[in-house]
Design an enzyme around this catalytic site. Structure first.
Site, mmCIF file in Angstrom:
data_model
loop_
_atom_site.group_PDB
_atom_site.id
_atom_site.type_symbol
_atom_site.label_atom_id
_atom_site.label_comp_id
_atom_site.label_asym_id
_atom_site.label_seq_id
_atom_site.Cartn_x
_atom_site.Cartn_y
_atom_site.Cartn_z
ATOM 1 C CE LYS A 195 41.204 -68.309 -161.303
ATOM 2 N NZ LYS A 195 42.559 -67.881 -160.952
ATOM 3 N N GLY A 248 37.743 -71.169 -151.796
ATOM 4 C CA GLY A 248 38.323 -69.829 -151.691
ATOM 5 C C GLY A 248 37.584 -69.027 -150.643
ATOM 6 C CB SER A 249 37.655 -65.452 -149.936
ATOM 7 O OG SER A 249 37.266 -64.919 -151.180
ATOM 8 C CB THR A 250 33.010 -66.011 -147.283
ATOM 9 O OG1 THR A 250 33.438 -67.138 -146.498
ATOM 10 C CG2 THR A 250 31.511 -65.857 -147.174
ATOM 11 N N GLY A 253 33.078 -66.664 -153.209
ATOM 12 C CA GLY A 253 32.111 -67.762 -153.321
ATOM 13 C C GLY A 253 30.688 -67.241 -153.504
ATOM 14 C CD GLU A 270 34.358 -77.756 -149.207
ATOM 15 O OE1 GLU A 270 34.620 -77.407 -148.049
ATOM 16 O OE2 GLU A 270 33.618 -78.727 -149.471
ATOM 17 C CB CYS A 304 40.115 -73.564 -145.067
ATOM 18 S SG CYS A 304 40.301 -75.339 -145.243
ATOM 19 C CD GLU A 401 39.394 -67.250 -143.802
ATOM 20 O OE1 GLU A 401 38.992 -66.628 -144.798
ATOM 21 O OE2 GLU A 401 39.550 -68.480 -143.782
HETATM 22 P P1 NAP Z 1 39.921 -66.149 -153.256
HETATM 23 O O1 NAP Z 1 40.499 -64.806 -153.358
HETATM 24 O O2 NAP Z 1 38.451 -66.270 -153.048
HETATM 25 O O3 NAP Z 1 40.362 -66.922 -154.571
HETATM 26 C C1 NAP Z 1 40.064 -68.294 -154.766
HETATM 27 C C2 NAP Z 1 40.114 -68.592 -156.239
HETATM 28 O O4 NAP Z 1 39.026 -67.908 -156.867
HETATM 29 C C3 NAP Z 1 41.378 -68.108 -156.931
HETATM 30 O O5 NAP Z 1 41.719 -69.011 -157.948
HETATM 31 C C4 NAP Z 1 40.910 -66.780 -157.512
HETATM 32 O O6 NAP Z 1 41.687 -66.348 -158.604
HETATM 33 C C5 NAP Z 1 39.516 -67.153 -157.951
HETATM 34 N N1 NAP Z 1 38.629 -66.012 -158.185
HETATM 35 C C6 NAP Z 1 38.699 -64.759 -157.680
HETATM 36 N N2 NAP Z 1 37.681 -64.000 -158.163
HETATM 37 C C7 NAP Z 1 36.953 -64.795 -158.990
HETATM 38 C C8 NAP Z 1 35.787 -64.596 -159.786
HETATM 39 N N3 NAP Z 1 35.166 -63.420 -159.826
HETATM 40 N N4 NAP Z 1 35.317 -65.624 -160.518
HETATM 41 C C9 NAP Z 1 35.939 -66.838 -160.481
HETATM 42 N N5 NAP Z 1 37.060 -67.076 -159.758
HETATM 43 C C10 NAP Z 1 37.555 -66.079 -159.006
HETATM 44 O O7 NAP Z 1 40.577 -67.001 -152.073
HETATM 45 P P2 NAP Z 1 42.124 -67.152 -151.786
HETATM 46 O O8 NAP Z 1 42.557 -65.885 -151.152
HETATM 47 O O9 NAP Z 1 42.832 -67.658 -152.986
HETATM 48 O O10 NAP Z 1 42.131 -68.348 -150.720
HETATM 49 C C11 NAP Z 1 41.994 -68.155 -149.372
HETATM 50 C C12 NAP Z 1 40.565 -68.423 -148.943
HETATM 51 O O11 NAP Z 1 40.217 -69.765 -149.271
HETATM 52 C C13 NAP Z 1 40.362 -68.311 -147.453
HETATM 53 O O12 NAP Z 1 39.155 -67.645 -147.200
HETATM 54 C C14 NAP Z 1 40.264 -69.758 -146.998
HETATM 55 O O13 NAP Z 1 39.553 -69.962 -145.814
HETATM 56 C C15 NAP Z 1 39.584 -70.378 -148.155
HETATM 57 N N6 NAP Z 1 39.798 -71.834 -148.169
HETATM 58 C C16 NAP Z 1 38.749 -72.650 -147.852
HETATM 59 C C17 NAP Z 1 38.935 -74.031 -147.818
HETATM 60 C C18 NAP Z 1 37.796 -74.958 -147.458
HETATM 61 O O14 NAP Z 1 37.924 -76.158 -147.673
HETATM 62 N N7 NAP Z 1 36.688 -74.462 -146.923
HETATM 63 C C19 NAP Z 1 40.187 -74.568 -148.131
HETATM 64 C C20 NAP Z 1 41.226 -73.699 -148.443
HETATM 65 C C21 NAP Z 1 41.024 -72.335 -148.473
HETATM 66 P P3 NAP Z 1 42.962 -65.354 -158.417
HETATM 67 O O15 NAP Z 1 43.543 -65.622 -157.115
HETATM 68 O O16 NAP Z 1 43.823 -65.746 -159.534
HETATM 69 O O17 NAP Z 1 42.426 -63.981 -158.530
#
Ligand code: NAP
Ligand code: MG
Length: 497
Positions: A195, A248-250, A253, A270, A304, A401
């Protein structure tokens, strides 16, 4: 602005009526809701994708599960899986300009970055992971089981694919992070439902089709587009999901870990970062300035592992602050399709507003701010990049962050003070130390609370180098020769003979 021309194939792909990717083909959703895709440089809608329903997710997972149980992929020889994935790398290389342009159009990032890190990176990473398909091994184990007396046993371990993997992808590097979720699962013999983030779904839909062209059997690689709270939630809660690989975000996760605890679904998380750099008084200032300018502002800080907190020993503080400000001021801000720009729009209007709020909060508190260039006067999702000098610890952007083009610089009196501040953080994804002292370069990394520590560089990653966080930055490691451990189960087989 001298923008590159959009390839006709890219224009055609953007304009086509997008569907889900299930069972080896684009498949219409059962629902009618659609999610708009915007060009961050203009704020204009350029495309739309289905907002997949629970029954769409069920179809995709069922297709992946059938493919897994049929063995159409899992039972191929390791060499056949490797050859198919290498073919996929070749197809990504063939279409790399298409993928690069798609990334820049939906995510906003520089086309130069898209070419090097996303499409170019995808080829390298796919080739690396393809090779792991043929390196899956177990062990033979000498055992001492005494019953019945005189019986002899030999034990061995096998690595077996876990089943259907849910790959959840964020929007900051949509293609390469999708590759990091999907490809190791395929190399291990699993099937996948991926997804993408709702704002950046196009390159993953394109990649899934290339996988079919490469010969990945139908149902092995599916894509469901849709919102996280509905489509994503239905995917991670689906009973046939054996493993979730999430970036994605903490908070999201942790939410996924909570709602899947009941089923004990395997998880790799991650998550976010708030990554420090510790600059010692003996560091090479030119190296620090050029390295941290990239580490802090590449992809507008939407990385990230980006460096967002810099702790500098007193004697070098003014030199580094002035040098970073000069470097930032020289970065041209504009659309990602203009190859001469270095700072581009953020990925979405919502994220632009979030980052601007952090900066407004800092301005209201009277923070000392050095600014980069003014953004163009358009409705694109731009934020003016900024360096904050010696921020008060109470500022929100110091602890949270920001994930934007914002870096803080703090003067410290000693390496020990800098180390303590660097570690005083809920996150632990990555960190760096800048020094010419061999003994500091050896002594400090083990004391830094981070999954990766660089010395005299920051944000440099490689498929052969494990990557993942500690503390609130996640659980599990991607990359490296043990990458497939996350997608395989170790089975012990004990033979009496
Ligand atoms: P996010 O809001 O947590 O979303 C990540 C993914 O999860 C998206 O596809 C999102 O879908 C989906 N999602 C949201 N709610 C969900 C739920 N309840 N159940 C299942 N999936 C769900 O993060 P983001 O804003 O896209 O990305 C930025 C974050 O990613 C930052 O915190 C960054 O540090 C982190 N990141 C970490 C790494 C690493 O390797 N550690 C690498 C890159 C990014 P939708 O967006 O479609 O709602
Ligand atoms: Mg999102």
């Amino acid at each position: 602005m001298p923008e590159i021309s959009i390839l006709p194939a890219v224009q055609a792909f953007i304009e086509q009526a997008h569907h889900l990717y299930i069972d080896g083909r684009y498949t219409p959703s059962h629902g009618t809701n659609r999610l708009a895709v915007y060009n961050p440089a203009t704020g204009q809608k350029i495309s739309s994708v289905p907002d997949a329903t629970e029954s769409d997710v069920d179809r995709a997972v069922t297709s992946a599960h059938q493919a897994f149980t049929s063995g159409s992929w899992r039972k191929l020889s390791p060499c056949e899986r490797e050859a198919t994935l290498l073919k996929l790398a070749t197809l990504v290389e063939r279409d790399s300009e298409i993928l690069s342009q798609l990334e820049t159009l939906e995510q906003g990032q520089s086309i130069v970055l898209s070419r090097i890190l996303e499409a170019g990176g995808a080829c390298n990473w796919i080739r690396y992971v393809a090779g792991l398909s043929t390196k899956i091994t177990g062990q033979t184990l000498d055992v001492s089981i005494p019953i019945p007396p005189g019986a002899r046993y030999t034990a061995m371990t096998r690595k077996e694919p876990v089943g259907v993997v849910a790959g959840i992808v964020p929007w900051n590097f949509p293609l390469i992070i999708a590759v990091w979720k999907v490809l190791p699962a395929l190399a291990a013999g699993c099937s996948v439902v991926a997804k993408p983030a709702d704002t950046t779904p196009l390159s993953l839909l394109y990649l899934a089709h290339l996988a079919t062209e490469a010969g990945v059997p139908d149902g092995v690689f599916n894509v469901v587009t849709g919102a996280g709270t509905t489509t994503g939630e239905a995917l991670v809660r689906h009973p046939k999901i054996a493993k979730i690989s999430f970036t994605g975000s903490t908070p999201v996760g942790k939410h996924i870990a909570t709602v899947t605890a009941d089923r004990l679904t395997r998880l790799s998380l991650e998550l976010g970062g708030k990554n420090p750099a510790l600059v010692l008084a003996d560091a090479d200032p030119d190296l620090v300035i050029s390295g941290l300018a990239i580490a802090g502002f590449m992809n507008q800080g939407q990385v990230c592992a980006a460096c967002s907190r810099v702790y500098i020993e007193g004697p070098l503080f003014d030199t580094i602050a002035a040098g970073l400000h000069t470097a930032l001021s020289s970065m041209k801000i504009g659309p990602g399709l203009d190859e001469t720009t270095q700072i581009n729009p953020l990925a979405s209007r919502a994220h632009q507003a979030k980052v601007q709020n952090y900066l407004q909060d800092a301005m209201a508190a009277g923070a000392d701010i050095l600014w980069g260039q003014e953004p163009p006067d358009t409705s694109g999702f731009y934020v003016r990049p900024a360096i904050i000098l010696n921020p008060k610890p109470s500022l929100k952007l110091v602890r949270e962050e920001v994930f934007g083009p914002v870096m803080t610089l703090t003067r410290v009196e000693s390496a020990e003070e800098g180390l303590a501040l660097a570690n005083d953080c809920e996150f632990g994804l990555a960190a760096s130390v800048w020094t010419r002292s061999l003994s500091q370069a050896m002594d400090l990394p083990p004391r830094m609370e981070a999954g990766t520590v660089w010395v005299n560089s920051h944000v440099m990653i490689d498929p052969n180098m494990p990557f993942g966080g500690v503390k609130n930055s996640g659980v599990g490691k991607d990359f490296g020769t043990n990458w497939l451990d996350a997608f395989t189960e170790t089975k012990a087989v004990c033979i009496r003979h």
